[in-house]
Motif scaffolding. Structure first.
Motif, PDB file in Angstrom:
ATOM      1  N   ARG A  47      44.242  39.562  58.443  1.00 38.77           N
ATOM      2  CA  ARG A  47      42.974  39.901  58.386  1.00 38.77           C
ATOM      3  C   ARG A  47      42.990  41.765  58.287  1.00 38.77           C
ATOM      4  O   ARG A  47      43.200  42.399  57.634  1.00 38.77           O
ATOM      5  N   GLN A  48      44.199  41.677  60.404  1.00 41.52           N
ATOM      6  CA  GLN A  48      44.814  43.062  60.436  1.00 41.52           C
ATOM      7  C   GLN A  48      45.192  43.993  58.985  1.00 41.52           C
ATOM      8  O   GLN A  48      44.898  45.196  59.219  1.00 41.52           O
ATOM      9  N   LYS A  49      46.160  43.279  58.472  1.00 42.71           N
ATOM     10  CA  LYS A  49      46.966  43.962  57.611  1.00 42.71           C
ATOM     11  C   LYS A  49      46.828  43.964  56.448  1.00 42.71           C
ATOM     12  O   LYS A  49      46.710  45.188  56.219  1.00 42.71           O
ATOM     13  N   LEU A  50      45.472  43.242  55.900  1.00 39.68           N
ATOM     14  CA  LEU A  50      45.074  43.174  54.196  1.00 39.68           C
ATOM     15  C   LEU A  50      43.904  43.076  54.371  1.00 39.68           C
ATOM     16  O   LEU A  50      43.113  43.331  53.575  1.00 39.68           O
ATOM     17  N   GLY A  51      43.217  43.533  55.169  1.00 44.12           N
ATOM     18  CA  GLY A  51      41.995  43.598  55.450  1.00 44.12           C
ATOM     19  C   GLY A  51      40.851  42.352  55.076  1.00 44.12           C
ATOM     20  O   GLY A  51      41.531  41.610  54.588  1.00 44.12           O
ATOM     21  N   TYR A  52      40.066  42.790  54.663  1.00 46.65           N
ATOM     22  CA  TYR A  52      38.858  41.174  54.929  1.00 46.65           C
ATOM     23  C   TYR A  52      37.393  41.475  53.435  1.00 46.65           C
ATOM     24  O   TYR A  52      37.168  42.570  53.928  1.00 46.65           O
ATOM     25  N   ILE A  53      36.772  40.302  53.356  1.00 44.80           N
ATOM     26  CA  ILE A  53      35.573  40.428  52.723  1.00 44.80           C
ATOM     27  C   ILE A  53      34.768  40.980  53.494  1.00 44.80           C
ATOM     28  O   ILE A  53      34.240  40.495  54.655  1.00 44.80           O
ATOM     29  N   LYS A 122      43.175  40.829  44.004  1.00 42.69           N
ATOM     30  CA  LYS A 122      43.659  41.761  42.795  1.00 42.69           C
ATOM     31  C   LYS A 122      43.107  41.966  41.846  1.00 42.69           C
ATOM     32  O   LYS A 122      42.618  43.198  40.720  1.00 42.69           O
ATOM     33  N   LYS A 123      41.025  41.471  41.367  1.00 38.95           N
ATOM     34  CA  LYS A 123      40.311  42.024  40.948  1.00 38.95           C
ATOM     35  C   LYS A 123      39.383  42.623  41.760  1.00 38.95           C
ATOM     36  O   LYS A 123      37.508  42.850  41.274  1.00 38.95           O
ATOM     37  N   ASP A 124      39.717  43.735  42.336  1.00 39.99           N
ATOM     38  CA  ASP A 124      39.074  44.307  42.330  1.00 39.99           C
ATOM     39  C   ASP A 124      36.949  43.827  43.373  1.00 39.99           C
ATOM     40  O   ASP A 124      36.690  44.783  43.336  1.00 39.99           O
ATOM     41  N   GLY A 125      37.694  43.206  44.121  1.00 37.94           N
ATOM     42  CA  GLY A 125      36.637  43.213  45.258  1.00 37.94           C
ATOM     43  C   GLY A 125      37.010  43.716  46.388  1.00 37.94           C
ATOM     44  O   GLY A 125      37.769  43.895  46.962  1.00 37.94           O
ATOM     45  N   PRO A 126      35.688  44.080  47.333  1.00 38.21           N
ATOM     46  CA  PRO A 126      35.841  45.144  48.419  1.00 38.21           C
ATOM     47  C   PRO A 126      36.143  44.408  49.583  1.00 38.21           C
ATOM     48  O   PRO A 126      36.440  43.082  49.164  1.00 38.21           O
ATOM     49  N   VAL A 127      36.725  45.049  49.482  1.00 33.61           N
ATOM     50  CA  VAL A 127      38.064  45.023  51.403  1.00 33.61           C
ATOM     51  C   VAL A 127      37.668  46.082  52.467  1.00 33.61           C
ATOM     52  O   VAL A 127      37.562  47.360  52.475  1.00 33.61           O
ATOM     53  N   GLN A 128      37.469  45.398  53.419  1.00 34.76           N
ATOM     54  CA  GLN A 128      37.011  46.436  54.302  1.00 34.76           C
ATOM     55  C   GLN A 128      38.520  46.110  55.320  1.00 34.76           C
ATOM     56  O   GLN A 128      39.015  45.119  56.157  1.00 34.76           O
TER      57      GLN A 128
END
Length: 131
Positions: A47-53, A122-128
């Motif tokens: 989560r810290q490295k890649l972000g999360y929903i 990959k499908k451009d979902g929002p990431v925090q």
């Protein structure tokens, strides 16, 4: 090492055959629904490295059964909300498939993000991401 009786891939396939799966495009739309709770079971470092929903609850996979169970001393109220739909996810959908199969066995209604957070990105979902 002796050959395993059942491989991890076989366990995931068996779980996927009996659990509700949600595609990424549908899940991105579900993010707008206040009655949907996304649950991220990835390791905190992922989560810290890649972000999360955005808004996703973080629940480490090793604690899910205990956090969901209202009789457990580790129960979390987020899992006792009436009228909510719970969508679990991991990176690729393997861990979340196994998790949701276990939760359904327990009597907890849940689904999982079929292709995981990797496909979400990959499908451009929002990431925090936290600073």
């Amino acid at each position: 090492m002796e050959k395993l009786n059942v491989t991890a891939a076989h366990m995931v396939a068996a779980a996927r055959a009996r659990i509700p799966e949600i595609g990424t495009a549908e899940a991105i739309e579900m993010l707008k629904d206040p009655d949907v709770v996304f649950v991220d079971i990835r390791d905190v470092r992922e989560r810290q490295k890649l972000g999360y929903i955005p808004g996703a609850v973080h629940a480490p996979r090793g604690m899910i059964e205990f956090w969901v169970d209202p009789e457990s001393p580790y129960h979390k109220p987020v899992f006792a909300q009436e009228g909510k739909q719970y969508v679990f996810h991991c990176a690729s959908g393997w861990r979340s498939a196994l998790t949701v199969a276990t939760l359904l066995d327990m009597g907890f209604d849940a689904a999982h993000l079929r292709d995981g957070f990797t496909d979400w990105v990959k499908k451009d979902g929002p990431v925090q991401k936290d600073d």
